[in-house]
Design a protein around this motif. Structure first.
Motif, PDB file in Angstrom:
ATOM      1  N   ASP A  57       0.832  -1.208   0.000  1.00  0.00           N
ATOM      2  CA  ASP A  57       0.000   0.000   0.000  1.00  0.00           C
ATOM      3  C   ASP A  57       0.863   1.253   0.000  1.00  0.00           C
ATOM      4  O   ASP A  57       2.073   1.196   0.211  1.00  0.00           O
ATOM      5  N   VAL A 101       3.934  -5.368  15.289  1.00  0.00           N
ATOM      6  CA  VAL A 101       2.567  -5.354  14.755  1.00  0.00           C
ATOM      7  C   VAL A 101       1.897  -6.729  14.704  1.00  0.00           C
ATOM      8  O   VAL A 101       0.676  -6.812  14.629  1.00  0.00           O
ATOM      9  N   LEU A 105      -5.973  -7.674  16.391  1.00  0.00           N
ATOM     10  CA  LEU A 105      -5.810  -9.129  16.298  1.00  0.00           C
ATOM     11  C   LEU A 105      -5.573  -9.625  14.875  1.00  0.00           C
ATOM     12  O   LEU A 105      -5.094 -10.736  14.669  1.00  0.00           O
ATOM     13  N   SER A 122       3.488   0.411   3.094  1.00  0.00           N
ATOM     14  CA  SER A 122       3.946  -0.863   3.659  1.00  0.00           C
ATOM     15  C   SER A 122       3.749  -1.984   2.649  1.00  0.00           C
ATOM     16  O   SER A 122       2.857  -1.922   1.808  1.00  0.00           O
TER      17      SER A 122
HETATM   18  P1  ADP Z   1      -5.959  -3.673  13.733  1.00  0.00           P
HETATM   19  O1  ADP Z   1      -5.808  -3.299  12.293  1.00  0.00           O
HETATM   20  O2  ADP Z   1      -7.272  -4.292  14.048  1.00  0.00           O
HETATM   21  O3  ADP Z   1      -5.600  -2.570  14.668  1.00  0.00           O
HETATM   22  P2  ADP Z   1      -3.858  -5.604  13.196  1.00  0.00           P
HETATM   23  O4  ADP Z   1      -3.331  -6.716  14.015  1.00  0.00           O
HETATM   24  O5  ADP Z   1      -4.440  -5.963  11.864  1.00  0.00           O
HETATM   25  O6  ADP Z   1      -4.925  -4.842  14.078  1.00  0.00           O
HETATM   26  O7  ADP Z   1      -2.716  -4.542  12.988  1.00  0.00           O
HETATM   27  C1  ADP Z   1      -1.938  -4.114  14.107  1.00  0.00           C
HETATM   28  C2  ADP Z   1      -1.434  -2.701  13.900  1.00  0.00           C
HETATM   29  O8  ADP Z   1      -0.467  -2.672  12.854  1.00  0.00           O
HETATM   30  C3  ADP Z   1      -2.508  -1.711  13.457  1.00  0.00           C
HETATM   31  O9  ADP Z   1      -3.208  -1.174  14.553  1.00  0.00           O
HETATM   32  C4  ADP Z   1      -1.698  -0.671  12.733  1.00  0.00           C
HETATM   33  O10 ADP Z   1      -1.167   0.257  13.673  1.00  0.00           O
HETATM   34  C5  ADP Z   1      -0.551  -1.459  12.125  1.00  0.00           C
HETATM   35  N1  ADP Z   1      -0.795  -1.794  10.690  1.00  0.00           N
HETATM   36  C6  ADP Z   1      -1.249  -2.968  10.193  1.00  0.00           C
HETATM   37  N2  ADP Z   1      -1.313  -2.948   8.848  1.00  0.00           N
HETATM   38  C7  ADP Z   1      -0.890  -1.729   8.470  1.00  0.00           C
HETATM   39  C8  ADP Z   1      -0.707  -1.074   7.189  1.00  0.00           C
HETATM   40  N3  ADP Z   1      -0.984  -1.695   6.042  1.00  0.00           N
HETATM   41  N4  ADP Z   1      -0.226   0.192   7.201  1.00  0.00           N
HETATM   42  C9  ADP Z   1       0.073   0.817   8.370  1.00  0.00           C
HETATM   43  N5  ADP Z   1      -0.067   0.280   9.592  1.00  0.00           N
HETATM   44  C10 ADP Z   1      -0.542  -0.987   9.654  1.00  0.00           C
END
Ligand code: ADP
Length: 268
Positions: A188, A201, A221, A247
Protein backbone atom coordinates in the motif's frame (compact mmCIF):
# COMPACT_ATOMS: atom_id res chain seq x y z
CA UNK A 1 12.52 -14.77 30.33
CA UNK A 2 15.43 -17.14 30.79
CA UNK A 3 14.18 -18.87 33.93
CA UNK A 4 13.95 -22.61 34.02
CA UNK A 5 11.21 -24.15 36.13
CA UNK A 6 11.95 -27.54 37.58
CA UNK A 7 9.44 -29.68 39.43
CA UNK A 8 11.40 -31.84 41.85
CA UNK A 9 10.20 -34.94 43.67
CA UNK A 10 12.21 -36.58 46.42
CA UNK A 11 11.79 -40.16 47.55
CA UNK A 12 13.77 -42.19 50.09
CA UNK A 13 14.98 -45.55 48.90
CA UNK A 14 15.79 -47.49 52.02
CA UNK A 15 18.12 -45.81 54.50
CA UNK A 16 21.07 -45.08 52.21
CA UNK A 17 19.60 -43.71 48.97
CA UNK A 18 17.48 -40.75 48.02
CA UNK A 19 15.81 -40.61 44.63
CA UNK A 20 15.51 -37.19 43.01
CA UNK A 21 13.15 -36.77 40.08
CA UNK A 22 13.34 -33.45 38.28
CA UNK A 23 10.86 -32.51 35.60
CA UNK A 24 11.38 -29.52 33.34
CA UNK A 25 8.15 -27.55 33.50
CA UNK A 26 9.49 -24.41 31.78
CA UNK A 27 7.28 -24.82 28.74
CA UNK A 28 4.07 -25.32 30.70
CA UNK A 29 4.90 -22.29 32.89
CA UNK A 30 5.51 -20.26 29.76
CA UNK A 31 2.22 -21.37 28.20
CA UNK A 32 0.40 -20.61 31.42
CA UNK A 33 1.75 -17.08 31.51
CA UNK A 34 0.92 -16.56 27.81
CA UNK A 35 -2.62 -17.72 28.61
CA UNK A 36 -2.89 -15.35 31.57
CA UNK A 37 -1.71 -12.39 29.47
CA UNK A 38 -4.17 -13.33 26.74
CA UNK A 39 -7.09 -13.42 29.15
CA UNK A 40 -6.02 -10.10 30.71
CA UNK A 41 -5.78 -8.51 27.27
CA UNK A 42 -9.16 -9.87 26.23
CA UNK A 43 -10.83 -8.49 29.35
CA UNK A 44 -9.23 -5.11 28.74
CA UNK A 45 -10.19 -5.11 25.05
CA UNK A 46 -13.82 -6.03 25.77
CA UNK A 47 -14.34 -3.53 28.58
CA UNK A 48 -14.42 -0.49 26.30
CA UNK A 49 -17.11 -1.61 23.85
CA UNK A 50 -19.19 -3.23 26.60
CA UNK A 51 -19.05 0.01 28.58
CA UNK A 52 -20.04 1.97 25.48
CA UNK A 53 -23.00 -0.32 24.79
CA UNK A 54 -24.23 0.19 28.37
CA UNK A 55 -23.90 3.98 28.20
CA UNK A 56 -25.58 4.19 24.80
CA UNK A 57 -28.48 2.03 25.99
CA UNK A 58 -29.00 4.39 28.95
CA UNK A 59 -28.78 7.42 26.67
CA UNK A 60 -31.35 5.81 24.38
CA UNK A 61 -33.81 5.39 27.24
CA UNK A 62 -33.48 8.96 28.44
CA UNK A 63 -33.77 10.36 24.91
CA UNK A 64 -36.93 8.40 24.14
CA UNK A 65 -39.02 11.46 23.27
CA UNK A 66 -36.44 12.97 20.89
CA UNK A 67 -36.56 10.94 17.68
CA UNK A 68 -33.36 12.40 16.21
CA UNK A 69 -31.33 11.57 19.30
CA UNK A 70 -32.82 8.10 19.40
CA UNK A 71 -31.68 7.46 15.83
CA UNK A 72 -28.22 8.79 16.58
CA UNK A 73 -27.74 6.65 19.69
CA UNK A 74 -29.26 3.60 18.03
CA UNK A 75 -26.80 3.88 15.13
CA UNK A 76 -23.84 4.12 17.49
CA UNK A 77 -25.22 1.23 19.51
CA UNK A 78 -25.39 -0.88 16.36
CA UNK A 79 -21.81 0.03 15.49
CA UNK A 80 -20.47 -0.77 18.97
CA UNK A 81 -22.27 -4.10 19.09
CA UNK A 82 -20.88 -5.00 15.65
CA UNK A 83 -17.40 -4.17 16.90
CA UNK A 84 -17.99 -6.33 19.95
CA UNK A 85 -19.17 -9.20 17.77
CA UNK A 86 -16.11 -8.87 15.53
CA UNK A 87 -13.62 -8.81 18.40
CA UNK A 88 -15.29 -11.84 19.96
CA UNK A 89 -15.16 -13.69 16.63
CA UNK A 90 -11.47 -12.82 16.21
CA UNK A 91 -10.62 -13.95 19.73
CA UNK A 92 -12.28 -17.31 19.10
CA UNK A 93 -10.48 -17.64 15.77
CA UNK A 94 -7.11 -16.74 17.28
CA UNK A 95 -7.37 -19.08 20.25
CA UNK A 96 -8.31 -21.90 17.89
CA UNK A 97 -5.33 -21.17 15.67
CA UNK A 98 -2.97 -20.84 18.62
CA UNK A 99 -3.84 -24.22 20.02
CA UNK A 100 -3.63 -25.92 16.63
CA UNK A 101 -0.30 -27.34 15.67
CA UNK A 102 -0.28 -27.36 11.90
CA UNK A 103 -3.45 -27.87 9.90
CA UNK A 104 -6.43 -30.11 10.63
CA UNK A 105 -6.94 -30.68 6.93
CA UNK A 106 -4.93 -29.62 3.93
CA UNK A 107 -5.72 -29.84 0.25
CA UNK A 108 -4.42 -28.33 -2.97
CA UNK A 109 -5.38 -24.68 -2.96
CA UNK A 110 -5.35 -22.37 -5.97
CA UNK A 111 -3.54 -19.24 -4.78
CA UNK A 112 -5.08 -17.00 -7.48
CA UNK A 113 -8.50 -18.02 -6.20
CA UNK A 114 -7.54 -17.20 -2.60
CA UNK A 115 -6.35 -13.76 -3.66
CA UNK A 116 -9.39 -12.99 -5.81
CA UNK A 117 -11.83 -13.98 -3.04
CA UNK A 118 -9.93 -11.81 -0.55
CA UNK A 119 -9.91 -8.89 -3.01
CA UNK A 120 -13.68 -9.27 -3.59
CA UNK A 121 -14.29 -9.20 0.16
CA UNK A 122 -12.62 -5.79 0.31
CA UNK A 123 -14.14 -4.13 -2.76
CA UNK A 124 -16.90 -2.27 -0.95
CA UNK A 125 -14.54 -0.98 1.76
CA UNK A 126 -12.02 0.08 -0.89
CA UNK A 127 -14.71 1.96 -2.84
CA UNK A 128 -15.88 3.71 0.32
CA UNK A 129 -12.28 4.69 1.15
CA UNK A 130 -11.62 5.65 -2.49
CA UNK A 131 -8.60 3.41 -2.85
CA UNK A 132 -7.94 1.18 -5.86
CA UNK A 133 -7.19 -2.52 -5.51
CA UNK A 134 -4.84 -3.70 -8.24
CA UNK A 135 -4.35 -7.40 -8.79
CA UNK A 136 -1.01 -8.57 -10.15
CA UNK A 137 -2.64 -11.04 -12.55
CA UNK A 138 -2.63 -14.81 -12.82
CA UNK A 139 0.14 -16.95 -11.32
CA UNK A 140 -1.31 -20.47 -11.67
CA UNK A 141 0.32 -21.52 -8.41
CA UNK A 142 -1.04 -24.01 -5.91
CA UNK A 143 -0.10 -24.63 -2.28
CA UNK A 144 -1.10 -27.23 0.27
CA UNK A 145 -3.38 -25.73 2.82
CA UNK A 146 -6.72 -24.66 4.16
CA UNK A 147 -8.40 -22.32 1.68
CA UNK A 148 -10.69 -20.63 4.21
CA UNK A 149 -7.79 -19.81 6.53
CA UNK A 150 -5.60 -18.55 3.70
CA UNK A 151 -8.41 -16.27 2.50
CA UNK A 152 -8.76 -15.00 6.08
CA UNK A 153 -5.04 -14.16 6.26
CA UNK A 154 -4.92 -12.37 2.89
CA UNK A 155 -8.21 -10.62 3.64
CA UNK A 156 -6.72 -9.25 6.88
CA UNK A 157 -3.72 -7.84 4.99
CA UNK A 158 -5.88 -6.20 2.32
CA UNK A 159 -8.37 -4.78 4.81
CA UNK A 160 -5.49 -3.27 6.82
CA UNK A 161 -4.03 -1.78 3.64
CA UNK A 162 -7.42 -0.21 2.89
CA UNK A 163 -7.81 1.09 6.46
CA UNK A 164 -4.37 2.63 6.64
CA UNK A 165 -4.31 4.22 3.18
CA UNK A 166 -5.41 7.74 2.24
CA UNK A 167 -7.80 8.43 -0.63
CA UNK A 168 -6.66 8.11 -4.24
CA UNK A 169 -3.90 5.62 -3.55
CA UNK A 170 -3.38 2.11 -4.91
CA UNK A 171 -3.02 -1.24 -3.22
CA UNK A 172 -1.18 -3.87 -5.21
CA UNK A 173 -1.78 -7.55 -4.53
CA UNK A 174 0.57 -9.98 -6.22
CA UNK A 175 1.60 -13.63 -6.23
CA UNK A 176 4.95 -14.99 -7.31
CA UNK A 177 7.22 -17.99 -6.90
CA UNK A 178 10.63 -17.38 -5.49
CA UNK A 179 13.33 -19.53 -3.94
CA UNK A 180 11.14 -22.54 -3.25
CA UNK A 181 8.33 -20.45 -1.83
CA UNK A 182 5.08 -18.94 -2.98
CA UNK A 183 4.85 -15.28 -2.04
CA UNK A 184 1.64 -13.33 -1.70
CA UNK A 185 2.29 -9.64 -1.19
CA UNK A 186 0.09 -6.68 -0.40
CA UNK A 187 1.62 -3.26 -0.99
CA UNK A 188 0.00 0.00 0.00
CA UNK A 189 0.89 3.68 -0.24
CA UNK A 190 -0.52 4.35 3.19
CA UNK A 191 0.57 5.80 6.52
CA UNK A 192 3.34 3.26 7.10
CA UNK A 193 4.58 1.97 10.46
CA UNK A 194 7.19 3.66 12.67
CA UNK A 195 10.51 1.81 12.52
CA UNK A 196 10.56 1.00 16.22
CA UNK A 197 7.08 -0.54 16.09
CA UNK A 198 7.36 -2.59 12.95
CA UNK A 199 8.46 -5.72 14.80
CA UNK A 200 5.51 -5.55 17.14
CA UNK A 201 2.57 -5.35 14.75
CA UNK A 202 2.11 -9.14 14.73
CA UNK A 203 1.66 -9.25 18.51
CA UNK A 204 -1.82 -9.88 19.83
CA UNK A 205 -3.79 -6.70 20.45
CA UNK A 206 -0.87 -4.54 19.35
CA UNK A 207 -1.87 -1.35 17.57
CA UNK A 208 0.73 1.18 16.59
CA UNK A 209 0.14 4.76 17.66
CA UNK A 210 -3.37 4.60 19.13
CA UNK A 211 -4.20 8.07 17.84
CA UNK A 212 -3.80 6.86 14.27
CA UNK A 213 -5.42 3.52 14.79
CA UNK A 214 -8.33 4.26 17.05
CA UNK A 215 -10.69 5.73 14.49
CA UNK A 216 -10.52 2.52 12.47
CA UNK A 217 -12.03 0.56 15.34
CA UNK A 218 -9.76 -2.44 14.82
CA UNK A 219 -8.95 -4.96 17.52
CA UNK A 220 -5.24 -5.42 16.98
CA UNK A 221 -5.81 -9.13 16.30
CA UNK A 222 -5.87 -9.23 12.50
CA UNK A 223 -2.13 -9.57 11.93
CA UNK A 224 -1.74 -11.98 14.79
CA UNK A 225 -4.39 -14.20 13.18
CA UNK A 226 -2.67 -13.89 9.79
CA UNK A 227 0.66 -14.85 11.36
CA UNK A 228 -0.77 -17.96 13.02
CA UNK A 229 -2.51 -19.05 9.83
CA UNK A 230 0.73 -18.72 7.87
CA UNK A 231 2.81 -20.48 10.54
CA UNK A 232 0.34 -23.35 10.65
CA UNK A 233 0.98 -23.69 6.91
CA UNK A 234 4.72 -23.93 7.51
CA UNK A 235 5.30 -20.43 6.15
CA UNK A 236 6.14 -17.00 7.46
CA UNK A 237 4.96 -13.44 7.16
CA UNK A 238 7.07 -10.30 6.89
CA UNK A 239 6.60 -6.61 6.69
CA UNK A 240 8.56 -3.83 5.09
CA UNK A 241 7.37 -0.35 5.87
CA UNK A 242 8.33 3.27 5.63
CA UNK A 243 6.54 5.83 7.74
CA UNK A 244 4.46 8.14 5.57
CA UNK A 245 5.13 6.17 2.40
CA UNK A 246 3.52 2.77 2.75
CA UNK A 247 3.95 -0.86 3.66
CA UNK A 248 4.36 -4.25 2.05
CA UNK A 249 3.24 -7.37 3.86
CA UNK A 250 4.47 -10.63 2.36
CA UNK A 251 3.18 -14.09 3.14
CA UNK A 252 5.55 -16.91 2.17
CA UNK A 253 4.23 -20.44 1.85
CA UNK A 254 6.20 -23.57 1.04
CA UNK A 255 5.99 -24.57 -2.61
CA UNK A 256 4.36 -27.92 -3.27
CA UNK A 257 6.79 -30.74 -3.77
CA UNK A 258 5.04 -32.46 -6.67
CA UNK A 259 7.01 -35.66 -6.15
CA UNK A 260 5.38 -36.02 -2.73
CA UNK A 261 2.08 -34.31 -3.31
CA UNK A 262 0.51 -36.66 -5.84
CA UNK A 263 -3.26 -36.97 -5.66
CA UNK A 264 -4.12 -40.20 -3.85
CA UNK A 265 -7.20 -41.12 -5.89
CA UNK A 266 -6.06 -44.71 -6.61
CA UNK A 267 -5.86 -45.70 -2.96
CA UNK A 268 -9.17 -47.63 -2.83
P1 ADP B 1 -5.96 -3.67 13.73
O1 ADP B 1 -5.81 -3.30 12.29
O2 ADP B 1 -7.27 -4.29 14.05
O3 ADP B 1 -5.60 -2.57 14.67
P2 ADP B 1 -3.86 -5.60 13.20
O4 ADP B 1 -3.33 -6.72 14.02
O5 ADP B 1 -4.44 -5.96 11.86
O6 ADP B 1 -4.93 -4.84 14.08
O7 ADP B 1 -2.72 -4.54 12.99
C1 ADP B 1 -1.94 -4.11 14.11
C2 ADP B 1 -1.43 -2.70 13.90
O8 ADP B 1 -0.47 -2.67 12.85
C3 ADP B 1 -2.51 -1.71 13.46
O9 ADP B 1 -3.21 -1.17 14.55
C4 ADP B 1 -1.70 -0.67 12.73
O10 ADP B 1 -1.17 0.26 13.67
C5 ADP B 1 -0.55 -1.46 12.12
N1 ADP B 1 -0.79 -1.79 10.69
C6 ADP B 1 -1.25 -2.97 10.19
N2 ADP B 1 -1.31 -2.95 8.85
C7 ADP B 1 -0.89 -1.73 8.47
C8 ADP B 1 -0.71 -1.07 7.19
N3 ADP B 1 -0.98 -1.69 6.04
N4 ADP B 1 -0.23 0.19 7.20
C9 ADP B 1 0.07 0.82 8.37
N5 ADP B 1 -0.07 0.28 9.59
C10 ADP B 1 -0.54 -0.99 9.65
Amino acid sequence: DANIYLFVRVARLGSRYVLLLAEDRTESYRLESVRRDFVANISHELKTPIGAVGLLAEALVSASDEPEQVTRFAKRLTKESQRLARITQEIIELSRLQSADGLAQAELVDVDHVVSVAIDQNRVAADLSRVTLVSGGVSNVEVFGDETLLVLAVDNLISNAVQYSPENTRIGIGVRQRAGAVEISVTDQGVGIPEDEVDRVFERFYRSDPARSRHTGGSGLGLSIAKHVVQNHGGDIRVWSQLGHGSTFTIRLPEIDHAVAQPTGDKK
